[in-house]
Structures are given as C-alpha cells and as structure tokens.
Design an enzyme around this catalytic site. Structure first.
Site, PDB file in Angstrom:
ATOM      1  N   ASP A  43      -4.724   3.563  -2.029  1.00 31.26           N
ATOM      2  CA  ASP A  43      -5.817   3.962  -1.138  1.00 31.26           C
ATOM      3  C   ASP A  43      -6.314   5.354  -1.500  1.00 31.26           C
ATOM      4  OD1 ASP A  43      -6.051   1.774   0.830  1.00 31.26           O
ATOM      5  OD2 ASP A  43      -3.965   2.259   1.257  1.00 31.26           O
TER       6      ASP A  43
ATOM      7  N   HIS B 192      -8.316   0.971  -3.953  1.00 30.44           N
ATOM      8  CA  HIS B 192      -9.237   0.831  -2.823  1.00 30.44           C
ATOM      9  C   HIS B 192      -9.913   2.185  -2.596  1.00 30.44           C
ATOM     10  CE1 HIS B 192      -9.490  -0.022   1.837  1.00 30.44           C
ATOM     11  NE2 HIS B 192     -10.678   0.077   1.275  1.00 30.44           N
TER      12      HIS B 192
ATOM     13  N   MET C 167     -12.022   4.541  -0.719  1.00 35.65           N
ATOM     14  CA  MET C 167     -12.676   4.851   0.563  1.00 35.65           C
ATOM     15  C   MET C 167     -13.366   6.196   0.386  1.00 35.65           C
ATOM     16  SD  MET C 167      -9.717   3.519   3.126  1.00 35.65           S
ATOM     17  CE  MET C 167      -8.414   3.566   1.906  1.00 35.65           C
TER      18      MET C 167
ATOM     19  N   ASP D 100      -6.582  -6.129   4.701  1.00 37.93           N
ATOM     20  CA  ASP D 100      -5.951  -4.810   4.665  1.00 37.93           C
ATOM     21  C   ASP D 100      -5.959  -4.173   6.052  1.00 37.93           C
ATOM     22  OD1 ASP D 100      -5.048  -2.287   4.008  1.00 37.93           O
ATOM     23  OD2 ASP D 100      -6.759  -1.759   2.738  1.00 37.93           O
TER      24      ASP D 100
ATOM     25  N   MET E  16      -8.870   8.259  -0.577  1.00 38.77           N
ATOM     26  CA  MET E  16      -9.683   8.703   0.563  1.00 38.77           C
ATOM     27  C   MET E  16     -10.242  10.094   0.292  1.00 38.77           C
ATOM     28  SD  MET E  16      -7.191   7.784   3.664  1.00 38.77           S
ATOM     29  CE  MET E  16      -6.343   6.239   3.816  1.00 38.77           C
TER      30      MET E  16
ATOM     31  N   MET F 264     -11.482  -5.581   5.954  1.00 38.80           N
ATOM     32  CA  MET F 264     -10.654  -4.604   6.651  1.00 38.80           C
ATOM     33  C   MET F 264     -10.299  -5.146   8.036  1.00 38.80           C
ATOM     34  SD  MET F 264     -10.074  -2.102   4.608  1.00 38.80           S
ATOM     35  CE  MET F 264      -9.093  -1.199   5.822  1.00 38.80           C
TER      36      MET F 264
ATOM     37  N   HIS G 149      -1.327  -1.520  -4.141  1.00 39.49           N
ATOM     38  CA  HIS G 149      -2.573  -1.118  -3.482  1.00 39.49           C
ATOM     39  C   HIS G 149      -2.590   0.408  -3.345  1.00 39.49           C
ATOM     40  CE1 HIS G 149      -6.047  -1.971  -0.867  1.00 39.49           C
ATOM     41  NE2 HIS G 149      -5.607  -0.982  -0.101  1.00 39.49           N
TER      42      HIS G 149
ATOM     43  N   SER H  86       0.839  -1.198   0.000  1.00 39.05           N
ATOM     44  CA  SER H  86       0.000   0.000   0.000  1.00 39.05           C
ATOM     45  C   SER H  86       0.876   1.251   0.000  1.00 39.05           C
ATOM     46  CB  SER H  86      -0.895   0.017   1.242  1.00 39.05           C
ATOM     47  OG  SER H  86      -1.418   1.308   1.437  1.00 39.05           O
TER      48      SER H  86
HETATM   49  C1  DX5 Z   1      -6.133   1.836   5.648  1.00 37.69           C
HETATM   50  C2  DX5 Z   1      -5.711   1.516   4.255  1.00 37.69           C
HETATM   51  C3  DX5 Z   1      -4.602   0.555   4.181  1.00 37.69           C
HETATM   52  C4  DX5 Z   1      -3.318   1.007   4.837  1.00 37.69           C
HETATM   53  C5  DX5 Z   1      -2.624  -0.202   5.357  1.00 37.69           C
HETATM   54  O1  DX5 Z   1      -7.376   2.371   5.640  1.00 37.69           O
HETATM   55  O2  DX5 Z   1      -6.793   0.952   3.533  1.00 37.69           O
HETATM   56  O3  DX5 Z   1      -4.368   0.096   2.867  1.00 37.69           O
HETATM   57  O4  DX5 Z   1      -2.478   1.718   3.981  1.00 37.69           O
HETATM   58  O5  DX5 Z   1      -1.483   0.195   6.029  1.00 37.69           O
HETATM   59  P1  DX5 Z   1      -0.800  -0.678   7.158  1.00 37.69           P
HETATM   60  O6  DX5 Z   1      -0.322  -1.950   6.512  1.00 37.69           O
HETATM   61  O7  DX5 Z   1       0.286   0.198   7.640  1.00 37.69           O
HETATM   62  O8  DX5 Z   1      -1.846  -0.973   8.217  1.00 37.69           O
HETATM   63 ZN    ZN Z   2      -6.436  -0.054   1.597  1.00 34.99          ZN
END
Ligand code: DX5
Ligand code: ZN
Length: 219
Positions: free
Chosen positions: A34, A65, A67, A174, A36, A136, A32, A7
């Site tokens: 993310d 991903h 969010m 994740d 947001m 999650m 990955h 990620s």
């Molecule tokens: C959190 C993200 C993850 C995050 C994971 O909401 O969706 O993908 O980056 O990071 P680690 O492995 O540090 O928990």
């Molecule tokens: Zn994620």
C-alpha cells in the site's frame, strides 16, 4: 485461481523481511504493498525505496496499490523498483486511460480501484485495459477497519460485468477481510484477497495457512 495477497501495512516493519518470508512460505501468492501519499488519503506509508529493498528478499508477485494523486508520474519508477501489478485509483487519475496504458507499456499488469462511494459502472469504459479491478471494502488509507457489508454486492456486480462480456479480469477485494467473511466474499466473485491485520497480527504462519485453506476449498 484464488490468490491471497497479504498487505504489509499491518506487518512489523522492523521485522519485515522475515514476516514476508513466513507468509510466502505458508502459501501467499501476491504481496500487497500500500503506497499512500498523505494527500489522496490522510496518511503516508511506503515508497519506491521499500519496494526496491524487499524485492531482494522474495520473488513473490508484488501487487502495488497506489493511493496517490496523479499516479502516472510514478509508474515507471515503481516498475523499475520491482512492481509486477500496479493498481491506481479511478478517483486519483487525471487521465485514467493514459495511466493504465502507461502501466501496460512498462510490461506490468494494470489494476483499477474504486472507493466505496464510486459506482461500479464507472470502471466499464476501461475494461479493455484492465487485468484487475480492486473493490475497496473500507475507505482507503488505514488498516484494521471493519468490512463494509455493501462491498459484497459491489463484488457481485463487478463479477457480473466481467462475465457478461466474456473477459478475464481478476476481482480483488481490500479492507476488513477476515476468516469469518472470506467465504462470502469469494462466493460473491472475488478471487484476489487482500488481508492485512488478519494475517500479520498474531501467528502469521497459522493465519496464512487458514486463509489459503479457505481459498482452495472455494475453488
Ligand atoms: C487500506 C489498505 C489495505 C489495508 C488492509 O487502505 O488499502 O490494503 O492494509 O488492511 P486490513 O486487512 O487490516 O483491513
Ligand atoms: Zn490496499
């Protein structure tokens, strides 16, 4: 096949291209990403511009991903920018089926994610449209959190639901995944492993190689 999806939320953004190349070279198969919106989760992160820009430096599968609230509006755009898999949150969609169909219409793989408090059974109505289920193992929105132990049983339940129906759906996990809990997570039935801080904090090449070794041993 077990797949590592580092990620980039935990990467050094000033050096993103190089860090991506290092983890890909060491055996990561997905990246990955993310996304947001500051609404579905408190923080904001990357958008389409970042996806489009890093698409130029690697051919690796982009595991996006989302969010974000009402993700259906952005799917076409993320597809154009270079996404390969788009995962949306069940809790964030007004119409989950329409959203998953939209992802497939764009020629991408569709994933559905659930937060720690959402019952695993809630994904059952959508199994026919899914390539991946994302469990999650932390509250979404922040890297570097501790793995929630309850996630292991949720991964097991998810794998059971898929197996009982003879389906071919990936189970992704994740949040808080590290070398110490990885084997347990794989044994529970996850096969796509997201990891941010345990890959990008420290020696990226060494971390990736160690993760990939454990993934291969568990196959
Ligand atoms: C959190 C993200 C993850 C995050 C994971 O909401 O969706 O993908 O980056 O990071 P680690 O492995 O540090 O928990
Ligand atoms: Zn994620």
């Amino acid at each position: 096949m077990n797949i590592l999806a580092p990620s980039i939320l935990a990467a050094d953004i000033a050096n993103l291209g190089e860090e991506i190349k290092t983890t890909v070279k060491a055996g990561a198969k997905y990246l990955h990403i993310d996304v947001m919106d500051g609404v579905f989760v408190p923080r904001m992160s990357f958008g389409q511009c970042v996806v489009e820009s890093i698409r130029k430096c690697t051919d690796i599968v982009f595991d996006v991903h989302l969010m974000i609230i009402d993700p259906i509006k952005c799917i076409e755009d993320f597809a154009k920018c270079g996404a390969d898999i788009i995962t949306v949150h069940l809790e964030a969609c007004e119409d989950v089926r329409a959203t998953l169909k939209k992802i497939q219409e764009c020629g991408l793989k569709a994933g559905l994610s659930i937060k720690p408090a959402t019952p695993v059974e809630d994904v059952i109505p959508y199994l026919d449209l899914l390539d991946m289920i994302l469990i999650m193992s932390v509250e979404p929105g922040l890297g570097g959190q501790k793995y929630m132990e309850a996630a292991t049983d949720r991964i097991r339940q998810t794998r059971k639901i898929i197996k009982e129906r003879g389906l071919n759906i990936d189970v992704e996990v994740d949040g808080g995944v590290c070398k110490d809990n990885l084997r347990m997570i794989l044994d529970a039935g996850a096969n796509v492993i997201v990891s941010g801080s345990s890959i990008f904090k420290g020696d990226i090449e060494k971390n990736t190689l160690e993760f990939v070794k454990i993934l291969k041993e568990a196959e």
